[in-house]
Design an enzyme around this catalytic site. Structure first.
Site, PDB file in Angstrom:
ATOM      1  N   ASN A   1     -49.239 -24.713 -64.075  1.00 33.56           N
ATOM      2  CA  ASN A   1     -48.566 -25.873 -63.485  1.00 33.56           C
ATOM      3  C   ASN A   1     -47.144 -25.900 -63.995  1.00 33.56           C
ATOM      4  O   ASN A   1     -46.921 -26.000 -65.210  1.00 33.56           O
ATOM      5  CB  ASN A   1     -49.294 -27.170 -63.872  1.00 33.56           C
ATOM      6  CG  ASN A   1     -48.560 -28.407 -63.398  1.00 33.56           C
ATOM      7  OD1 ASN A   1     -47.845 -28.369 -62.409  1.00 33.56           O
ATOM      8  ND2 ASN A   1     -48.743 -29.509 -64.098  1.00 33.56           N
ATOM      9  N   GLY A   2     -46.162 -25.806 -63.096  1.00 32.79           N
ATOM     10  CA  GLY A   2     -44.761 -25.842 -63.489  1.00 32.79           C
ATOM     11  C   GLY A   2     -43.955 -24.759 -62.798  1.00 32.79           C
ATOM     12  O   GLY A   2     -44.420 -24.108 -61.864  1.00 32.79           O
TER      13      GLY A   2
ATOM     14  N   ASP B   1     -41.031 -46.161 -54.703  1.00 39.54           N
ATOM     15  CA  ASP B   1     -40.856 -45.466 -55.975  1.00 39.54           C
ATOM     16  C   ASP B   1     -39.595 -44.629 -56.033  1.00 39.54           C
ATOM     17  O   ASP B   1     -39.073 -44.364 -57.114  1.00 39.54           O
ATOM     18  CB  ASP B   1     -42.072 -44.584 -56.297  1.00 39.54           C
ATOM     19  CG  ASP B   1     -42.387 -43.612 -55.167  1.00 39.54           C
ATOM     20  OD1 ASP B   1     -41.569 -42.729 -54.903  1.00 39.54           O
ATOM     21  OD2 ASP B   1     -43.458 -43.750 -54.558  1.00 39.54           O
TER      22      ASP B   1
ATOM     23  N   CYS C   1     -48.843 -28.435 -58.492  1.00 40.43           N
ATOM     24  CA  CYS C   1     -50.130 -28.005 -59.014  1.00 40.43           C
ATOM     25  C   CYS C   1     -50.785 -28.869 -60.095  1.00 40.43           C
ATOM     26  O   CYS C   1     -50.149 -29.664 -60.766  1.00 40.43           O
ATOM     27  CB  CYS C   1     -50.038 -26.582 -59.539  1.00 40.43           C
ATOM     28  SG  CYS C   1     -49.157 -25.475 -58.437  1.00 40.43           S
TER      29      CYS C   1
ATOM     30  N   CYS D   1     -33.210 -35.334 -63.130  1.00 41.76           N
ATOM     31  CA  CYS D   1     -32.949 -35.619 -61.714  1.00 41.76           C
ATOM     32  C   CYS D   1     -32.126 -36.892 -61.534  1.00 41.76           C
ATOM     33  O   CYS D   1     -31.528 -37.110 -60.479  1.00 41.76           O
ATOM     34  CB  CYS D   1     -34.258 -35.708 -60.932  1.00 41.76           C
ATOM     35  SG  CYS D   1     -35.431 -36.929 -61.535  1.00 41.76           S
TER      36      CYS D   1
ATOM     37  N   GLY E   1     -51.781 -31.106 -55.458  1.00 43.17           N
ATOM     38  CA  GLY E   1     -51.565 -29.925 -54.639  1.00 43.17           C
ATOM     39  C   GLY E   1     -52.682 -29.726 -53.653  1.00 43.17           C
ATOM     40  O   GLY E   1     -53.854 -29.812 -54.017  1.00 43.17           O
TER      41      GLY E   1
ATOM     42  N   TYR F   1     -44.333 -41.413 -59.863  1.00 42.46           N
ATOM     43  CA  TYR F   1     -45.010 -41.060 -58.621  1.00 42.46           C
ATOM     44  C   TYR F   1     -46.210 -40.126 -58.758  1.00 42.46           C
ATOM     45  O   TYR F   1     -47.272 -40.381 -58.207  1.00 42.46           O
ATOM     46  CB  TYR F   1     -44.022 -40.439 -57.627  1.00 42.46           C
ATOM     47  CG  TYR F   1     -44.728 -39.827 -56.444  1.00 42.46           C
ATOM     48  CD1 TYR F   1     -45.357 -40.639 -55.497  1.00 42.46           C
ATOM     49  CD2 TYR F   1     -44.828 -38.449 -56.301  1.00 42.46           C
ATOM     50  CE1 TYR F   1     -46.057 -40.101 -54.434  1.00 42.46           C
ATOM     51  CE2 TYR F   1     -45.525 -37.897 -55.234  1.00 42.46           C
ATOM     52  CZ  TYR F   1     -46.131 -38.729 -54.302  1.00 42.46           C
ATOM     53  OH  TYR F   1     -46.824 -38.188 -53.267  1.00 42.46           O
TER      54      TYR F   1
END
Length: 476
Positions: A113-114, A357, A12, A451, A38, A253
């Site tokens: 957003n999240g 990427d 989002c 990540c 999004g 990205y």
């Protein structure tokens, strides 16, 4: 890379404006500039000072407002949202902004957003207290917390409710008389403040300011809440436990190259990542090419650092939409064939460096390597401008289990063999931070690296974020 095909999908974008007679129209253009964040749904809620009006729907912003609906949404303030579904899934009921009406306290609209990592726990508590949820989105949790808060003023209700949330959130909240922006204490998602004449503007990315003609003022700070109304803007803190941890994938990205995040230009950061990649893993080759669009900046940086010519070895079909709006893997895979072509005249008979990427599942990388070989490339050297993504993200990126991540269970050499490259190199974590321009004396250099490293900036609860996640990750 075509990360949207691989499954690297972000949740989002938000845009809000207060104090402009054409607030809904400006919000429309702001959301259009954030469409890359999004494409499954979009909506706008506006206020004229007395009531909130709304329109939302599934699809692109141009599809949702293609029949004159924008003229019916009127007001001096507006918030908008473009959605990619992770937590809660798709469906019209989950398209934002969410709008709630109350006989006693007026209306309330939310855009988020999240992802909230404790949403499941909070929902269970609220349902035990009598709440009935109308959506499966974690965003709705905040509305129920606000309504059940024992504080008198809306400001204190929101501050108290935000303090109960864990995870990533950039919220825009609108009532009939004010707009409120809030960012989580880790600042995991980007959120910026600008001005358009006398109107205040808030957006997920600064590129939206450029599109609508607004001037950038500053970043919304982690743990900060901005209260904007006809009297002006007031800043308050709802949390003092601040640990800046902006998502690294915003630089790698997600964000548009013309955006600035935390004072750092995204294109410049990506170009520097390519230069760092060249320092760490240069190889003899004839041409460098990037996978459109997000890898082109890094490919240019790699070419400049090595002296190998940059060429358009891969061409994107501009008339095919970003395929991450198709959730199934089969449709993602079809998207590769529809969307990307190798340029035989550039790569035939050449040793090719393919800069990308990231690698998530590896299926798309394998197809692109094969595509380059079929176009006549004699060698294909794959260079990735980020470290291996080996750990799930619980903050709004659609990689929620180790099983989805090829780097979680395979070595670099094993991945190289799977994708069929002659060589494969990933950027180191240090190279990533140096490329972005972080200071190493900072605790985490201002970025979330979870990540890559498995070290999460917040608690992660069992059964968090997505229903199928079964693993409990409790590290900080």
């Amino acid at each position: 890379m075509l990360a949207e095909i691989k499954g690297l999908n972000e949740e989002c974008g938000v845009f809000g404006i207060w104090g402009h007679e054409e607030a809904p129209q400006i919000t429309y253009y702001g959301l259009h500039s954030l469409q890359h964040r999004g494409q499954e749904g979009a909506g706008i809620v506006a206020t004229d000072g007395e009531k909130l009006t709304a329109h939302k729907g599934q699809g692109l912003i141009t599809e949702v407002f293609q029949n004159g609906e924008l003229s019916k949404v009127k007001g001096k303030g507006a918030i908008g949202h473009v959605r990619y579904a992770t937590a809660g899934g798709g469906g019209y009921e989950n398209v934002q902004p969410l709008l709630f009406h109350s006989q006693n306290n007026g209306s309330l609209a939310l855009a988020h957003n999240g992802n909230l990592v404790n949403a499941t726990q909070l929902k269970q508590q609220l349902e035990n207290q009598g709440s009935i949820f109308q959506t499966s989105s974690d965003t709705e949790v905040l509305a129920h917390l606000i309504k059940r808060s024992g504080h008198f003023s809306l400001k204190d209700q929101i501050k108290n409710s935000l303090s109960m949330l864990k995870g990533a959130y950039a919220f825009l909240i609108m009532t009939e008389t004010e707009m409120i922006a809030a960012l989580d204490p880790n600042g995991l998602r980007p959120l910026s403040l600008g001005m358009l004449g006398d109107a205040y503007v808030v957006a997920s990315e600064t590129c939206a300011f450029d599109v609508v003609g607004a001037t950038y003022l500053r970043e919304v700070e982690p743990g900060e809440m901005l209260i904007i109304n006809d009297e002006g803007m007031k800043s308050e803190r709802f949390s003092m436990n601040i640990n800046r941890s902006i998502c690294s994938m915003e630089y790698i990205y997600f964000s548009r190259p013309d955006s600035n995040i935390d004072g750092i230009n995204v294109h410049s950061a990506r170009k520097n990542l390519g230069k760092m990649l060249a320092q760490e893993s240069a190889v003899e080759a004839d041409v460098v090419t990037g996978v459109p669009d997000s890898s082109i900046s890094a490919a240019i940086g790699y070419a400049e650092a090595t002296g190998i010519p940059y060429e358009l070895g891969l061409i994107k079909n501009r008339y095919v939409g970003r395929t991450f709006i198709q959730p199934s893997q089969a449709l993602r895979e079809q998207g590769v064939r529809m969307k990307l072509s190798a340029v035989r005249g550039v790569v035939e008979g050449k040793r090719v460096v393919m800069v990308d990427d990231s690698i998530v599942r590896g299926t798309t990388s394998r197809r692109i390597v094969t595509m380059l070989r079929e176009a006549g490339a004699t060698e294909v050297h794959v260079k990735i401008s980020s470290p291996p993504i080996a750990h799930p993200c619980f903050y709004g990126i659609d990689t929620s289990t180790h099983e989805e991540l090829i780097a979680s269970s395979h070595s670099v050499e094993e991945i190289r063999q799977i994708i069929g490259a002659d060589t494969l190199s990933f950027l180191s974590v240090d190279g990533l931070l140096k490329g972005v321009g972080r200071k190493f004396e900072d605790t985490n250099c201002g970025q979330c690296l979870a990540c890559f490293t498995g070290k999460y900036p917040t608690e992660i609860y069992q059964d968090t974020v997505l229903p199928h996640v079964k693993e409990a990750v409790l590290t900080k």
